[in-house]
Design an enzyme around this catalytic site. Structure first.
Site, short mmCIF file in Angstrom:
data_model
loop_
_atom_site.label_atom_id
_atom_site.label_comp_id
_atom_site.label_asym_id
_atom_site.label_seq_id
_atom_site.Cartn_x
_atom_site.Cartn_y
_atom_site.Cartn_z
N LYS A 89 6.49 -19.44 -5.42
CA LYS A 89 6.30 -18.59 -4.47
C LYS A 89 5.66 -17.36 -5.04
O LYS A 89 6.11 -16.97 -6.07
CB LYS A 89 7.66 -18.02 -4.34
CG LYS A 89 7.87 -16.90 -3.11
CD LYS A 89 8.06 -17.80 -1.62
CE LYS A 89 7.81 -16.77 -0.68
NZ LYS A 89 6.27 -16.68 -0.12
N GLN A 110 5.26 -12.83 -11.43
CA GLN A 110 5.95 -13.43 -10.34
C GLN A 110 7.13 -14.17 -10.71
O GLN A 110 8.26 -14.16 -10.05
CB GLN A 110 5.10 -14.19 -9.30
CG GLN A 110 5.36 -14.21 -8.13
CD GLN A 110 5.23 -13.14 -6.99
OE1 GLN A 110 4.17 -12.44 -7.38
NE2 GLN A 110 6.06 -12.51 -6.29
N LYS A 125 0.71 -17.66 -7.83
CA LYS A 125 -0.01 -16.58 -7.32
C LYS A 125 -1.31 -17.47 -6.88
O LYS A 125 -1.72 -18.37 -7.55
CB LYS A 125 -0.58 -15.54 -8.15
CG LYS A 125 -1.28 -14.34 -7.31
CD LYS A 125 0.48 -13.55 -6.75
CE LYS A 125 -0.02 -12.35 -6.06
NZ LYS A 125 1.03 -11.43 -5.52
N GLY A 164 1.01 -13.00 1.54
CA GLY A 164 0.09 -12.04 1.62
C GLY A 164 0.10 -11.48 0.23
O GLY A 164 1.15 -11.41 -0.67
N ASP A 165 -0.97 -10.62 0.15
CA ASP A 165 -1.10 -9.72 -1.12
C ASP A 165 -2.20 -8.99 -0.86
O ASP A 165 -2.60 -8.67 0.18
CB ASP A 165 -1.20 -10.29 -2.58
CG ASP A 165 -1.07 -9.61 -3.49
OD1 ASP A 165 -0.01 -8.98 -4.06
OD2 ASP A 165 -2.09 -8.83 -4.06
N THR A 208 8.33 -4.61 1.04
CA THR A 208 7.97 -4.01 -0.26
C THR A 208 8.09 -2.38 -0.53
O THR A 208 8.75 -2.17 -1.59
CB THR A 208 6.30 -4.62 -0.71
OG1 THR A 208 6.45 -5.74 -0.39
CG2 THR A 208 6.36 -4.46 -2.14
N ASN A 239 -0.49 -2.06 2.96
CA ASN A 239 1.21 -2.47 3.37
C ASN A 239 2.18 -1.72 2.77
O ASN A 239 2.88 -1.49 3.13
CB ASN A 239 1.06 -4.04 3.24
CG ASN A 239 2.46 -4.40 3.46
OD1 ASN A 239 3.21 -4.64 2.59
ND2 ASN A 239 3.00 -4.51 4.83
P1 NDP Z 1 -3.34 -4.11 0.88
O1 NDP Z 1 -4.48 -4.95 0.95
O2 NDP Z 1 -2.51 -3.92 2.25
O3 NDP Z 1 -3.59 -2.49 0.46
C1 NDP Z 1 -4.27 -2.47 -0.86
C2 NDP Z 1 -4.51 -0.75 -1.02
O4 NDP Z 1 -5.03 -0.59 -2.33
C3 NDP Z 1 -5.58 -0.42 -0.08
O5 NDP Z 1 -5.42 0.77 0.21
C4 NDP Z 1 -6.96 -0.62 -1.03
O6 NDP Z 1 -8.03 0.46 -0.84
C5 NDP Z 1 -6.39 -0.16 -2.46
N1 NDP Z 1 -6.98 -1.02 -3.36
C6 NDP Z 1 -6.99 -2.33 -3.44
N2 NDP Z 1 -7.87 -2.67 -4.65
C7 NDP Z 1 -8.18 -1.40 -5.12
C8 NDP Z 1 -8.92 -1.03 -6.21
N3 NDP Z 1 -9.53 -2.18 -7.21
N4 NDP Z 1 -8.96 0.22 -6.55
C9 NDP Z 1 -8.55 0.97 -5.91
N5 NDP Z 1 -7.78 0.87 -4.75
C10 NDP Z 1 -7.82 -0.37 -4.46
O7 NDP Z 1 -2.45 -4.52 -0.18
P2 NDP Z 1 -0.85 -4.35 -0.56
O8 NDP Z 1 -0.56 -3.27 0.02
O9 NDP Z 1 0.07 -5.57 -0.10
O10 NDP Z 1 -0.68 -4.25 -2.16
C11 NDP Z 1 -1.00 -3.47 -2.85
C12 NDP Z 1 -0.08 -3.49 -4.25
O11 NDP Z 1 0.99 -4.06 -4.18
C13 NDP Z 1 -0.97 -4.86 -5.10
O12 NDP Z 1 -0.88 -4.85 -6.57
C14 NDP Z 1 0.01 -6.15 -4.72
O13 NDP Z 1 -0.12 -7.09 -5.72
C15 NDP Z 1 1.26 -5.16 -4.73
N6 NDP Z 1 2.41 -6.00 -4.04
C16 NDP Z 1 2.13 -6.34 -2.73
C17 NDP Z 1 3.41 -6.98 -2.16
C18 NDP Z 1 3.17 -7.03 -0.58
O14 NDP Z 1 4.28 -7.87 0.00
N7 NDP Z 1 2.36 -7.06 0.07
C19 NDP Z 1 4.49 -7.33 -2.73
C20 NDP Z 1 4.43 -6.64 -3.97
C21 NDP Z 1 3.54 -6.11 -4.64
P3 NDP Z 1 -9.32 -0.26 -0.13
O15 NDP Z 1 -8.75 -0.45 1.50
O16 NDP Z 1 -10.24 0.41 -0.15
O17 NDP Z 1 -9.51 -1.65 -0.77
O1 2IT Z 2 3.51 -9.90 -5.65
C1 2IT Z 2 4.18 -9.95 -4.65
O2 2IT Z 2 5.19 -9.91 -4.77
C2 2IT Z 2 3.62 -10.28 -3.23
N1 2IT Z 2 2.38 -10.11 -3.17
C3 2IT Z 2 4.57 -10.99 -2.23
C4 2IT Z 2 4.85 -12.62 -2.53
C5 2IT Z 2 5.68 -13.13 -1.33
O3 2IT Z 2 5.50 -14.37 -1.63
O4 2IT Z 2 6.02 -12.63 -0.40
#
Ligand code: NDP
Ligand code: 2IT
Length: 444
Positions: A89, A110, A125, A164-165, A208, A239
């Site tokens: 997952k 993860q 992943k 998603g991520d 999250t 997100n």
């Molecule tokens: P999104 O794509 O929704 O948003 C990512 C955000 O981070 C955007 O504002 C983006 O800016 C910015 N960003 C991405 N890459 C970079 C970079 N290289 N330098 C600076 N800013 C950056 O992703 P999420 O919100 O889903 O994910 C954010 C973090 O949370 C990640 O590390 C992800 O692995 C982690 N995560 C996500 C989960 C989920 O359920 N979605 C669960 C657990 C962890 P821009 O739009 O300019 O690219």
């Molecule tokens: O980093 C993370 O935990 C995620 N991007 C969510 C993974 C998931 O299976 O919901």
């Protein structure tokens, strides 16, 4: 040379070009030392050597045709790291920076995160170096269809369940699901983060960010602190960031900054989240557009400056290694007392050391951002039962899960003599369940 050093040196020798993966492994192995020393059965069974080697790594070409009729080629991958406690997952990331090192670091983290969730899910992943920015919906659809045309061979509701991520939200999951269903004729929970009309779970979008704030609230409450009236800085505007801000504001915090990969906004009166949602969720725009609607706010180019804003609590929710030693020092100097990682590995090893040495309450991502994958696992349960729970039911379960994760981290840290070190606590608590399952399964 002790067992941990020996294993780390082996990982380094075998994966010399994977800095993010090495960083994640080093952080985990270093903090497992007390548990490994007190439990020699792990070394005898070669648990660490097996844990650092993915079960399998799948890499494939993703060819698609852009709106101008040109052929484009990206690289797709899925790393199925460990399925000792449940089916693989973990999310899929679409970002031009994606490479094997990044996907392996995320897959490795993860394993422990999913174990901490208390739910039966293993670690994986995947993703691609495809950049969704500036692409039309049809280009994104064609990419997702091509990606799934290869990935579907390796996943299933009981084998591996992607989600998603970065760069993968409801739109991408929809296209991926449509193609999976077309290829297999199966309608089951093979992806999570699905839309609410076809098997998605209420509260997965919020999970999250909400979970992060629930965790931080537990952590600071025990020290007599509260989110009410706290000044909070949140990086990112995706997100995780958006729903972290929403929950922090519900607790009465004042969130003064958010960012994207170009720069950050500072609004001393408190971020107006409805404006950010319009910009990012509806228009897929840039965070700097905020100052057009709120002229009293400031926009600054560049990402790292956000950590120089004085705050009580910092929530890095963008990407890996966004807080280095210098940024950590700036936060400490400005009086920040708690850091909750919403992103995966947003703090460098040096930055983490600064926080721990200064007694900052530091919530490591694999514990504090586990709410997303936890609600994904609840989505899998609902799909299996062919039922759906209300928002309140899911949110209540999420809240309990985050409290339990906090308690596991706190208690494991204390048990091994590292009170208040939630890095040690998260790694040991996450590790023990996986290691014990591996012991039970024999050498496989
Ligand atoms: P999104 O794509 O929704 O948003 C990512 C955000 O981070 C955007 O504002 C983006 O800016 C910015 N960003 C991405 N890459 C970079 C970079 N290289 N330098 C600076 N800013 C950056 O992703 P999420 O919100 O889903 O994910 C954010 C973090 O949370 C990640 O590390 C992800 O692995 C982690 N995560 C996500 C989960 C989920 O359920 N979605 C669960 C657990 C962890 P821009 O739009 O300019 O690219
Ligand atoms: O980093 C993370 O935990 C995620 N991007 C969510 C993974 C998931 O299976 O919901």
């Amino acid at each position: 040379m002790d067992y941990i050093t020996k294993v780390y040196k082996m990982v380094e020798a075998k994966n010399p070009n994977e800095p993010e993966f090495l960083q994640a492994v080093k952080e985990v192995l270093d903090s497992l030392r007390p548990a490994i020393e007190q439990n020699p059965q792990y070394e005898k069974a070669g648990i660490l050597e097996r844990l650092v080697e993915p079960d399998r790594q799948i890499m494939f070409r993703v060819s698609w045709v852009d709106d101008n009729g040109n052929v484009q080629v990206n690289r797709g991958m899925r790393v199925q790291f460990n399925n000792s406690v449940g089916p693989y997952k973990g999310g899929l990331r679409l970002h031009p920076s994606v490479n094997l090192s990044i996907i392996k670091f995320l897959g490795f983290e993860q394993i422990f995160k999913n174990s901490l969730s208390g739910l039966p899910i293993g670690g994986a992943k995947g993703g691609s170096d495809f950049d969704p920015k500036g692409k039309s919906d049809m280009e994104v659809m064609r990419f997702c269809q091509s990606f799934m045309s290869e990935l579907y061979k390796y996943i299933d509701a009981d084998i591996d369940v992607p989600a998603g991520d970065i760069g993968v939200g409801a739109r991408e999951i929809g296209y991926l699901y449509g193609q999976y269903k077309r290829l297999t004729n199966n309608f089951h929970g093979v992806l999570t983060g699905k839309g609410l009309t076809y098997g998605g779970s209420l509260a997965r979008t919020e999970a999250t960010g909400y979970g992060l704030v629930y965790f931080v609230n537990e952590m600071i409450s025990e020290k007599g602190k509260t989110l009410k009236d706290a000044t909070v800085v949140v990086s990112g505007a995706g997100n995780v960031a958006i729903y972290a801000v929403e929950k922090a504001q519900q607790y009465g915090a004042k969130v003064v900054a958010m960012s994207d990969s170009n720069g950050y906004i500072y609004d001393k009166n408190g971020i107006q989240l409805d404006i950010v949602k319009q910009i990012k969720e509806v228009r897929r725009g840039r965070i700097k557009e905020y100052i057009k609607q709120v002229p009293s706010a400031e926009y600054h180019e560049g990402c790292s400056g956000i950590w120089t804003i004085p705050c009580d609590i910092a929530l890095p929710c963008a990407t890996q290694n966004e807080i280095n030693e210098e940024s950590a020092k700036a936060l400490v100097a400005n009086g920040c007392y708690a850091v909750g990682e919403g992103a995966n590995m947003p703090t460098t090893l040096e930055g983490t050391k600064v926080f721990l040495d200064n007694g900052i309450l530091f919530a490591p991502g694999k514990a504090s951002n586990a709410g997303g994958v936890s609600v994904s696992a609840l989505e899998m349960s609902q799909n299996s039962m062919r039922l759906s729970w209300t928002f309140e039911e899911v949110d209540q379960k999420l809240h309990n899960i985050m409290k339990n994760i906090y308690i596991q981290c706190r208690d494991a840290a204390e048990k091994y003599g590292y009170k208040d070190n939630f890095v040690v606590g998260a790694n040991i608590a996450g590790f023990e369940k996986v290691a014990n399952a591996m012991l039970a399964h024999g050498v496989v």
